[in-house]
Design an enzyme around this catalytic site. Sequence first.
Site, mmCIF file in Angstrom:
data_model
loop_
_atom_site.group_PDB
_atom_site.id
_atom_site.type_symbol
_atom_site.label_atom_id
_atom_site.label_comp_id
_atom_site.label_asym_id
_atom_site.label_seq_id
_atom_site.Cartn_x
_atom_site.Cartn_y
_atom_site.Cartn_z
ATOM 1 N N LEU A 167 0.862 -1.192 0.000
ATOM 2 C CA LEU A 167 0.000 0.000 0.000
ATOM 3 C C LEU A 167 0.891 1.233 0.000
ATOM 4 O O LEU A 167 1.794 1.324 0.829
ATOM 5 C CB LEU A 167 -0.842 0.054 1.278
ATOM 6 C CG LEU A 167 -1.900 -1.018 1.519
ATOM 7 C CD1 LEU A 167 -2.419 -0.909 2.957
ATOM 8 C CD2 LEU A 167 -3.061 -0.870 0.536
ATOM 9 N N HIS A 168 0.652 2.148 -0.909
ATOM 10 C CA HIS A 168 1.413 3.398 -0.843
ATOM 11 C C HIS A 168 0.686 4.601 -1.433
ATOM 12 O O HIS A 168 1.177 5.710 -1.342
ATOM 13 C CB HIS A 168 2.761 3.250 -1.544
ATOM 14 C CG HIS A 168 2.652 3.249 -3.037
ATOM 15 N ND1 HIS A 168 2.351 2.121 -3.735
ATOM 16 C CD2 HIS A 168 2.750 4.240 -3.946
ATOM 17 C CE1 HIS A 168 2.290 2.412 -5.028
ATOM 18 N NE2 HIS A 168 2.522 3.688 -5.187
ATOM 19 N N ARG A 169 -0.505 4.376 -2.059
ATOM 20 C CA ARG A 169 -1.202 5.508 -2.685
ATOM 21 C C ARG A 169 -1.584 6.527 -1.624
ATOM 22 O O ARG A 169 -2.151 6.148 -0.575
ATOM 23 C CB ARG A 169 -2.507 5.052 -3.344
ATOM 24 C CG ARG A 169 -2.328 4.134 -4.456
ATOM 25 C CD ARG A 169 -2.523 4.794 -5.820
ATOM 26 N NE ARG A 169 -1.754 4.026 -6.751
ATOM 27 C CZ ARG A 169 -0.690 4.456 -7.428
ATOM 28 N NH1 ARG A 169 -0.322 5.707 -7.349
ATOM 29 N NH2 ARG A 169 -0.022 3.670 -8.216
ATOM 30 N N ASP A 173 -2.402 -1.527 -3.870
ATOM 31 C CA ASP A 173 -2.919 -0.364 -4.588
ATOM 32 C C ASP A 173 -1.923 0.077 -5.656
ATOM 33 O O ASP A 173 -2.032 1.158 -6.208
ATOM 34 C CB ASP A 173 -3.266 0.782 -3.620
ATOM 35 C CG ASP A 173 -2.077 1.259 -2.802
ATOM 36 O OD1 ASP A 173 -0.934 0.846 -3.085
ATOM 37 O OD2 ASP A 173 -2.296 2.075 -1.883
#
Length: 351
Positions: A200-202, A274
């Site tokens: 996850l990094h958005r 994501d």
Amino acid sequence: MNILHVVGARPNFMKAAPVLRAIRNSSAVTQTLVHTGQHYDVKMSDVFFQQLDMPAPDVNLGVGSGSHAQQTAEIMRRIEPVIIEARPDIVVVYGDVNSTVAAALVCSKLLIRIAHVEAGLRSFDHTMPEEINRIVTDRIADVLFTPSTDGDVNLQREGIGAEKIFRVGNVMIDSLVRLLPAANAYPRNGFPKRYALVTLHRPSNVDDSVVLGNILDGLLSVRDDIDVIFPVHPRTKQRIKEFAIDATRLHLLEPLPYVEFLALQSRAAVVITDSGGIQEETTYLGIPCLTVRENTERPITVTLGTNTIVGRDTNRLIAEMRDILEGRQKKGSIPPLWDGHAADRIATLLR
Ligand code: UD1
């Protein structure tokens, strides 16, 4: 012929490596590699150059982090003199990161031709910084290399001439195909037998404490049934700390090198992400992927591949995870031209 390639962030490296390699053997071509330094941690950058067998950059602009405007402007300011000095016949930019659009803007003003690798992808979500980068880069590029037919359709709908568009397939899959044997040989010990893999990094998922907390709660709720392995992006690591979220029951790791991550992906029961590229890699590998976003710029991974868009509805995420863990998973197929030879087609066309 003088070709200059621009890379900057982690997802650029696996796309540029096969193109550099495919062109390397042409005697009449000189290549220059510029790294903007958008990603600078060893774990986000150097280790990828080693594993992907990329030449060291000829120039590193060392721009580092900043707001979008600062980062984009700093790349433009620093790359202009490099391009003026190198006088390339064409500049190749990759993907949709700030380095991509910054380099393309500079070249367009210098009247230097631009080739965009991974052109035509659209999420139709203008709140995503990458979508703006895609639209602007495609609008000013002279040669557009697309990974799939939806890319061609999107570009033509935006009025881009068919003579500029070349469907070459997916360069990211070239790197995967080349390094899959190394990933398969990667030792299994130290990792659970059955696990879910998470990235996850958005900003839309990790910059809001409630949204990030909900997603992590969802993951924790299946934790009794399956191990959850989560290599944490620097942005996400900062946010987990800042929001004081207790994620200790998840198996948190530092960002992983390419081969190790590919090994983990190819053996996962399910991947929750994501990222853009991971939707494609799981489709190629036939591993079920749940994408924690409201949309995707890679719809072929849903129509043909193993990807399901679950949005940010935690209940849906949990339900889909349970379905997969109980053996009800989506079967997919590999999209056309995702065959490990996209970069060869690009090299031929560039020549
Ligand atoms: C960037 C790309 C995104 C891509 C992602 C993959 C843009 C607009 N976004 O997002 O498309 O999917 O990379 O990783 O270009 N940081 C470090 N070390 C690093 C790099 C970043 O600590 O090596 C920190 C930065 O200080 C910043 C955060 O991570 O706080 C985010 O980095 P940034 O490059 O702004 O964007 P990403 O979220 O990585």
